[in-house]
Design an enzyme around this catalytic site. Structure first.
Site, PDB file in Angstrom:
ATOM      1  N   CYS A  86     -13.231  -8.610 -17.955  1.00 60.86           N
ATOM      2  CA  CYS A  86     -13.943  -7.535 -17.263  1.00 60.86           C
ATOM      3  C   CYS A  86     -15.463  -7.753 -17.362  1.00 60.86           C
ATOM      4  CB  CYS A  86     -13.515  -6.182 -17.799  1.00 60.86           C
ATOM      5  SG  CYS A  86     -13.954  -4.791 -16.730  1.00 60.86           S
ATOM      6  N   HIS A 195      -7.443  -6.324 -18.258  1.00 59.66           N
ATOM      7  CA  HIS A 195      -7.639  -6.327 -19.705  1.00 59.66           C
ATOM      8  C   HIS A 195      -6.375  -6.733 -20.460  1.00 59.66           C
ATOM      9  CE1 HIS A 195     -11.619  -4.223 -20.124  1.00 59.66           C
ATOM     10  NE2 HIS A 195     -11.332  -3.918 -18.871  1.00 59.66           N
ATOM     11  N   GLU A 197      -6.057  -7.513 -23.499  1.00 61.86           N
ATOM     12  CA  GLU A 197      -6.056  -6.981 -24.868  1.00 61.86           C
ATOM     13  C   GLU A 197      -5.456  -5.586 -24.944  1.00 61.86           C
ATOM     14  OE1 GLU A 197      -9.908  -5.309 -23.253  1.00 61.86           O
ATOM     15  OE2 GLU A 197      -8.542  -6.981 -22.864  1.00 61.86           O
TER      16      GLU A 197
END
Length: 231
Positions: A86, A195, A197
């Site tokens: 991002c 994302h 994560e």
């Protein structure tokens, strides 16, 4: 155990999430501060999401000049694996480690949703644990997520297999050719808007066929780079 650096800029939001993802994958997260020109001997680096320096001027533009980025640019040129997520992707384009630019979403609104991606290149340092053409679900949250480049650059990325991820089920931000992530020519530097994560632990990720919030498709980004470090 691979030592994966996670950079924190003023305004970074997802550094702790990225560090947790590294830990869950079996690596050792190492905190890197934007103002220190020191990579602490790490084996790879993650530039996490957020709003570095408040996105003043434009997203990622000021971070490009942080002392740590000089070290990252040099190390990436020597093969250090680098992942930009991002805002981290925006920083990588500003630092010219990846081609193209990021501009505001074509609908001019912040978007936050679970996003299906197709894995277009499973040969990078960050994607080798995926299968070519595999579809994965990763959370997406951005306002400046529209990936743009001139037609010649886009053709080069396509021809060289450097489009790493493509949006499926609708383009959420107007990115050219539905591109969600790209790599450099060597495949050690990858940037993407969604994302990973946020999809590493059952119970806290996207919905999946296994049940609500049980999606862990993002974890293999981090196991991929750990595999790459020992291969």
């Amino acid at each position: 155990m691979g030592r994966i650096g996670v950079v924190t800029f003023p305004g970074t939001l997802d550094d702790r999430d990225a560090a947790r993802a590294v830990r869950l994958a079996g690596g050792e997260p190492v905190a890197l501060w934007h103002a220190d020109a020191d990579l602490k001997g790490v084996d790879a680096v993650v530039l996490p999401g957020g709003f570095s320096y408040g996105d003043y001027l434009r997203a990622g533009a000021i971070s490009r000049f942080a002392p740590v980025m000089g070290e990252i640019v040099d190390a990436a040129g020597k093969g250090l694996p680098v992942l930009g997520i991002c805002n981290g992707f925006q920083v990588l384009t500003e630092a010219h480690l990846l081609p193209g630019s990021m501009i505001k979403n074509d609908h001019l609104h912040f978007v936050c949703r679970e996003q299906v991606l197709s894995v277009e290149n499973a040969d990078t340092a960050w994607t080798r644990a995926y299968a070519p053409g595999e579809r994965i679900t990763i959370p997406l949250k951005n306002q400046d997520g529209q990936y743009v480049a001139d037609e010649r650059t886009l053709d080069e990325l396509e021809g060289e297999g450097r489009v790493v991820f493509r949006y499926q089920g609708g383009n959420p931000n107007g990115s050219r050719r539905d591109i969600a992530g790209v790599s450099n020519a060597a495949g050690n530097v990858v940037g993407l808007m969604p994302h990973p994560e946020h999809a590493v632990e059952a119970g806290f990720g996207p919905d999946s066929p296994d049940g609500p919030r049980r999606g862990t498709d993002g974890l293999r980004f981090f196991t991929s780079v750990l595999q790459a470090l020992v291969s």
